[in-house]
Scaffold this motif. Structure first.
Motif, PDB file in Angstrom:
ATOM      1  N   GLY A 153       0.606  -0.893  -0.360  1.00  0.00           N
ATOM      2  CA  GLY A 153       0.239  -0.019   0.318  1.00  0.00           C
ATOM      3  C   GLY A 153       0.685   1.141   0.278  1.00  0.00           C
ATOM      4  N   ALA A 154       0.603   2.136  -0.885  1.00  0.00           N
ATOM      5  CA  ALA A 154       0.401   3.567  -0.463  1.00  0.00           C
ATOM      6  C   ALA A 154       0.176   4.721  -0.713  1.00  0.00           C
ATOM      7  N   PRO A 155       0.924   5.485   0.225  1.00  0.00           N
ATOM      8  CA  PRO A 155      -0.341   6.846  -0.077  1.00  0.00           C
ATOM      9  C   PRO A 155       0.037   7.447  -0.576  1.00  0.00           C
ATOM     10  N   VAL A 156      -1.478   8.558  -1.534  1.00  0.00           N
ATOM     11  CA  VAL A 156      -1.361   9.736  -2.343  1.00  0.00           C
ATOM     12  C   VAL A 156      -1.680  11.146  -1.416  1.00  0.00           C
ATOM     13  N   THR A 157      -0.366  11.770  -1.026  1.00  0.00           N
ATOM     14  CA  THR A 157      -0.608  13.515  -0.792  1.00  0.00           C
ATOM     15  C   THR A 157      -0.131  14.812  -1.908  1.00  0.00           C
ATOM     16  N   ALA A 158      -1.235  15.149  -0.986  1.00  0.00           N
ATOM     17  CA  ALA A 158      -1.422  16.709  -1.786  1.00  0.00           C
ATOM     18  C   ALA A 158      -1.403  17.739  -0.463  1.00  0.00           C
ATOM     19  N   LYS A 159      -0.712  18.120  -0.499  1.00  0.00           N
ATOM     20  CA  LYS A 159      -0.645  20.273   0.686  1.00  0.00           C
ATOM     21  C   LYS A 159       0.158  19.113   1.393  1.00  0.00           C
ATOM     22  N   ASN A 160       0.816  18.324   1.642  1.00  0.00           N
ATOM     23  CA  ASN A 160       1.080  16.876   2.950  1.00  0.00           C
ATOM     24  C   ASN A 160       0.198  17.236   3.782  1.00  0.00           C
ATOM     25  N   ALA A 161      -1.043  16.387   3.093  1.00  0.00           N
ATOM     26  CA  ALA A 161      -1.933  16.057   3.794  1.00  0.00           C
ATOM     27  C   ALA A 161      -2.755  14.504   3.130  1.00  0.00           C
TER      28      ALA A 161
END
Length: 190
Positions: A153-161
């Motif tokens: 599993g890998a997270p996806v972030t935008a604007k450090n969230a």
């Protein structure tokens, strides 16, 4: 056929006219109510908006269906290049599945595992391989419903969230699953 008296015919006609009139009035009232409510809605929204300050609200970024599909397809393509049969799932920030692609020949267990890995990655904003290591210090983590602490599993972030998670299952090792999930996440940066 029995002939009705004049009085019965007049009463029956009056009842029919009254019913028709009530139905017409009800229909007019029913269609008029939303227009009045619609006119009042902007005024209510404006007063509610002015009562809510910026410090009481938050904005969030969401992955589009096109972006989620692009990421899932990139992960699936990376696995196919290595002759691996996998399932890839992309979930939003709340863990709701946006898209799931099951590759040809992927095992039946891979579908649910991919979704759980994606959920776990976004919930903790970390690759699931790192989270699996945390089980040594906190073995009860694995008891949280909907999670799967296995690499892939890998997270996806935008604007450090965190905004999404990509989960892959079906390859012979978690390291491969995670490699393909990372390929999906990397496709979003292109």
């Amino acid at each position: 056929m029995k002939k009705l008296s004049l009085r019965t015919r007049v009463v029956t006609g009056a009842v029919a006219v009254a019913a028709l009139g009530a139905g017409t009035f009800g229909a007019v009232s029913a269609t008029a109510a939303p227009a009045e409510s619609a006119a009042a809605a902007p005024a209510a929204a404006t007063s509610a908006t002015s009562a809510t300050s910026a410090k009481n609200t938050t904005e969030s970024t969401h992955l589009t269906i096109d972006a989620a599909t692009k990421a899932a397809q990139a992960a699936l393509d990376a696995a196919e290049k290595e002759n691996q049969r996998i399932t890839v799932a992309v979930v939003d920030r709340n863990g709701n599945t946006i898209v799931t692609l099951r590759g040809d020949g992927a095992g039946p267990q891979s579908y649910e595992s991919a979704e759980k890995k994606a959920y776990t990655a976004v919930a903790w904003n970390a690759p699931t391989s790192e989270l699996a290591k945390r089980l040594e210090q906190a073995p009860n983590l694995k008891d949280i419903p909907g999670t799967l602490f296995l690499a892939g599993g890998a997270p996806v972030t935008a604007k450090n969230a965190p905004i999404a998670g990509i989960g892959v299952a079906g390859a012979p090792s978690g390291a491969l699953d995670e490699k393909f999930a990372q390929a999906g996440a990397a496709a979003l940066g292109r």
